[in-house]
Design a protein around this motif. Structure first.
Motif, PDB file in Angstrom:
ATOM      1  N   ALA A  64       0.844  -1.215   0.000  1.00  0.00           N
ATOM      2  CA  ALA A  64       0.000   0.000   0.000  1.00  0.00           C
ATOM      3  C   ALA A  64       0.873   1.257   0.000  1.00  0.00           C
ATOM      4  CB  ALA A  64      -0.915  -0.008   1.222  1.00  0.00           C
ATOM      5  N   TRP A  97       2.149   1.857  -3.392  1.00  0.00           N
ATOM      6  CA  TRP A  97       1.088   2.419  -4.244  1.00  0.00           C
ATOM      7  C   TRP A  97       0.943   3.924  -3.977  1.00  0.00           C
ATOM      8  CZ3 TRP A  97      -3.379   5.131  -3.490  1.00  0.00           C
ATOM      9  CH2 TRP A  97      -4.214   5.267  -4.606  1.00  0.00           C
ATOM     10  N   ASN A 104       1.225   6.885  -6.656  1.00  0.00           N
ATOM     11  CA  ASN A 104      -0.048   7.423  -7.126  1.00  0.00           C
ATOM     12  C   ASN A 104      -0.551   8.679  -6.427  1.00  0.00           C
ATOM     13  OD1 ASN A 104      -1.075   5.287  -9.165  1.00  0.00           O
ATOM     14  ND2 ASN A 104      -0.320   4.108  -7.424  1.00  0.00           N
ATOM     15  N   GLU A 142      -9.825   5.237  -3.521  1.00  0.00           N
ATOM     16  CA  GLU A 142      -8.764   5.160  -4.541  1.00  0.00           C
ATOM     17  C   GLU A 142      -8.003   3.851  -4.497  1.00  0.00           C
ATOM     18  OE1 GLU A 142      -6.206   8.455  -4.933  1.00  0.00           O
ATOM     19  OE2 GLU A 142      -7.849   9.866  -5.251  1.00  0.00           O
ATOM     20  N   TYR A 143      -8.003   3.198  -3.350  1.00  0.00           N
ATOM     21  CA  TYR A 143      -7.217   1.950  -3.215  1.00  0.00           C
ATOM     22  C   TYR A 143      -7.989   1.015  -2.308  1.00  0.00           C
ATOM     23  CZ  TYR A 143      -3.159  -1.038  -1.988  1.00  0.00           C
ATOM     24  OH  TYR A 143      -2.287  -2.090  -1.784  1.00  0.00           O
ATOM     25  N   HIS A 175      -7.251  -2.920  -1.327  1.00  0.00           N
ATOM     26  CA  HIS A 175      -6.490  -4.130  -1.583  1.00  0.00           C
ATOM     27  C   HIS A 175      -5.950  -4.661  -0.259  1.00  0.00           C
ATOM     28  CE1 HIS A 175      -4.478  -6.899  -4.195  1.00  0.00           C
ATOM     29  NE2 HIS A 175      -3.260  -6.500  -3.897  1.00  0.00           N
TER      30      HIS A 175
END
Lengths: 530, 106
Positions: A425, A428, A432, A512-513, A515
């Protein structure tokens, strides 16, 4: 150097590496407390940008000593070499974590080798190998290494070297065979201590000043004269050149050092390091946890008897090298009592104990080997000392070594260390989120893991326990991390996070994320509901 | 002399083997980095008549601090940090080789 010495040192080095890197051998993600994350981030940012810097990146400039009172917000908080070292090994080592952690491990037990040099040259091989072996298993250094105040340990590792080189230099003066190289080496090591951490430098300076004064009186000869004025001038010039650019880093730091003199707790002068009378003992004394002071673990039960034997041996013999070790003892005693005149906070003072282990192990070893020498005939010594040293080494390995192994082997296992899911994370986020992102975290179990999240994502952050009144805090993203709650079966935390998340779902905040049980929402200038 | 060189080679070999066994290729790359940091200083200090153990210990301590400091300064001239590491290594090595041996009175 004899072949058996080279072999012994190689074995010691490899044992140190194998042992101290245990935490990174089992899990290759970084570990430590908040300080560890901060130090790591300094080198990591230079590697990412492929350039060193004079101003700290925003994401790490807001949470250490707050800010430098002289240079201002965003200034370096240490001179660069220690952290640039991290970068160099990330680049040459070809990895973000493992090479750096090998370096950290090595620079944390490297004091064993400076102790070895001092004792090997001024005493003998048995004394040197005994003390340096014990240093490789030193519990106090291991704790600090694990927690993260790593520059401090490294700086203290220079102390025996400073003492040794000064001894050689003064000795060359007294023998009318000036060896200026030792003066340059002494000064060089002092400058390096300044560049790494000033506390080690303070111990070196105090000890060598004492030694210089005592030897001047004993030898009735000043160590300064026409013969070395040029060298001293050159050294002064070099020192100023190196020190001046970085001096305000320490001068402006909010680092637990006061300039107002006030006499307090004079009774402490009678103790070496009393902590039971400290306010907050044994829970929160403003310094390291109480385990740091547990001398049975740092050394072994009744160790102080051998320390005293060592001191008595030195006092009885009083040769130049004995005076040197006693000056080291006196220097540390003075610094450990600086709080009596109000100069140090207890937190800063307690870190001076990192200078104690090398000294005490040296005294213990000198006491043992010297004691045997004092009470046995010369022809017997050659038989007794090797046997005694081997038996003591077995003792060191089975007590201190086993203790060291257990502590290093069990250190920072999940959930105390950031997980692969969290690292994913963070990566990411690094790729991003905008550079201006400011992240609020909910769900990450511990404070240090939180800090590692900041530095691995290269984005500043805040969590529920941080101060929230800094003007630059303007949260743009929310991380809701269920992963720790799920992996540790913490139903309460999971429930609390679900309730907390509801406000973002209801308000239609963009996700936005999502996971591995970690979610990241994007808000703009939003207020955080606690 | 031949025996001494053989011993040094053997020690380097054993250390490399252990690093490779524990850390894989990263271990060998780490050792390469360490070698780059300390080698120039070991060569330099050797020229001043110091004993072998003095040379090795002071070389390691000096390399771990002075090399990064020089990298920090030179990186303001050389744009890439990676390139700077090799530039500094080259310069230090050149200096170490160029400095004449001064085994007496220094």
């Amino acid at each position: 150097m004899k072949i058996y010495e080279a072999v012994s040192l190689t074995v010691l080095f490899l044992v140190g590496i194998a042992l101290w890197t245990l935490p990174i051998q089992q899990d290759q993600l970084p570990f430590g407390e908040g300080d560890a994350a901060w130090h790591f981030s300094n080198g990591d940012w230079a590697t990412k940008t492929d350039h060193v810097y004079w101003k700290l990146p925003f994401y790490i400039s807001t949470w250490y000593y707050e800010y430098n009172k002289i240079i201002g917000v965003g200034s370096l908080e240490y001179p660069p070499p220690y952290h640039v070292g991290y970068s160099i090994f990330q680049i040459i080592g070809g990895g973000r974590f493992v090479p750096v952690y090998i370096l950290i491990a090595m620079s944390s037990f490297i004091g064993a080798f400076s102790v070895y040099l001092l004792l090997r040259k001024l005493y003998d091989f048995p004394t040197a190998i005994l003390a340096s072996s014990a240093m490789v298993f030193s519990f106090r250094e291991i704790l600090v290494y694990l927690w993260g105040q790593r520059p401090t340990i490294f700086s203290f590792a220079f102390v025996p070297l400073v003492l040794y080189f000064l001894f050689r230099y003064l000795d060359s003066i007294y023998k009318e065979n000036h060896k200026s190289i030792y003066l340059y080496l002494t000064s060089g090591m002092l400058i390096f201590q300044f560049l790494i951490h000033p506390q080690g430098l303070m111990l070196s300076l105090t000890s060598i000043i004492i030694y210089g004064i005592v030897q001047t009186i004993r030898k009735k000869k000043l160590p300064v004269g026409k013969f070395n004025l040029l060298h001293l001038a050159i050294i002064l010039g070099i020192s100023l050149l190196v020190i001046v650019p970085f001096f305000d880093i320490y001068r402006g730091a909010n680092a637990g050092v006061e300039t107002k003199i006030k006499i307090q707790d004079i009774h402490r002068l009678l103790d070496w390091m009393e902590i039971e009378d400290r306010q907050g003992y044994p829970n929160e004394m403003g310094g390291p946890p109480v385990i740091f002071y547990n001398t049975d673990k740092v050394y072994f039960p009744f160790y102080y008897i051998l320390v005293v034997v060592g001191i008595i041996y030195l006092l009885l013999r009083r040769e130049d090298q004995d005076i040197l070790i006693l000056s080291w003892l006196a220097g540390l005693y003075i610094l450990l009592h600086f709080d009596v005149i109000g100069v140090f906070s207890f937190g800063r003072l307690s870190r001076m104990l990192m200078g104690e282990t090398a000294l005490f192990y040296s005294l213990i070893s000198i006491g043992i080997v010297g004691g045997i020498k004092m009470f046995t005939e010369e022809n017997l010594q050659k038989k007794i000392i090797p046997i005694a040293v081997i038996l003591l080494l077995i003792g060191v390995v089975s007590y201190n070594g086993l203790n060291a192994y257990q502590n290093l082997n069990d250190a920072y296992k999940y959930p105390l260390r950031i997980s692969n899911e969290q690292y994913e994370a963070a990566q990411w986020m690094d790729q991003n989120l905008p550079q201006s992102a400011y992240v609020y975290y909910a769900g990450v179990l511990t404070y240090p893991k939180q800090r590692f999240f900041y530095i691995l994502s290269h984005r500043p952050g805040i969590w529920q326990n941080d101060r929230a009144d800094y003007p630059w805090m303007n949260v743009t993203h929310i991380v809701i991390d269920y992963s720790d709650a799920v992996k540790t079966n913490n139903g309460n935390l999971k429930g609390a996070l679900t309730n907390y998340e509801q406000q973002f779902i209801s308000a239609g905040v963009p996700l936005e994320y999502n996971h591995n049980n970690i979610k990241i929402y994007s808000i703009k200038g939003g207020k955080i509901a606690g | 002399m031949q025996g001494k060189k053989l011993s040094i080679a053997l020690i380097i070999l054993v250390i490399s083997a252990v690093f490779f066994a524990v850390f894989g290729v990263v271990g060998i790359r780490y050792l390469t980095g360490l070698f780059m940091l300390v080698l120039p200083f070991i060569i330099l200090f050797h020229k001043f008549g110091l004993d072998t153990d003095e040379v090795i210990v002071s070389g390691i301590f000096t390399g771990l601090v002075l090399f990064p400091l020089l990298v920090w300064y030179f990186n303001w001239v050389v744009s890439s940090l990676t390139a700077t590491i090799f530039v500094v290594f080259g310069l230090l090595l050149a200096v170490a080789f160029m400095v004449p041996s001064r085994r007496e009175n220094i």
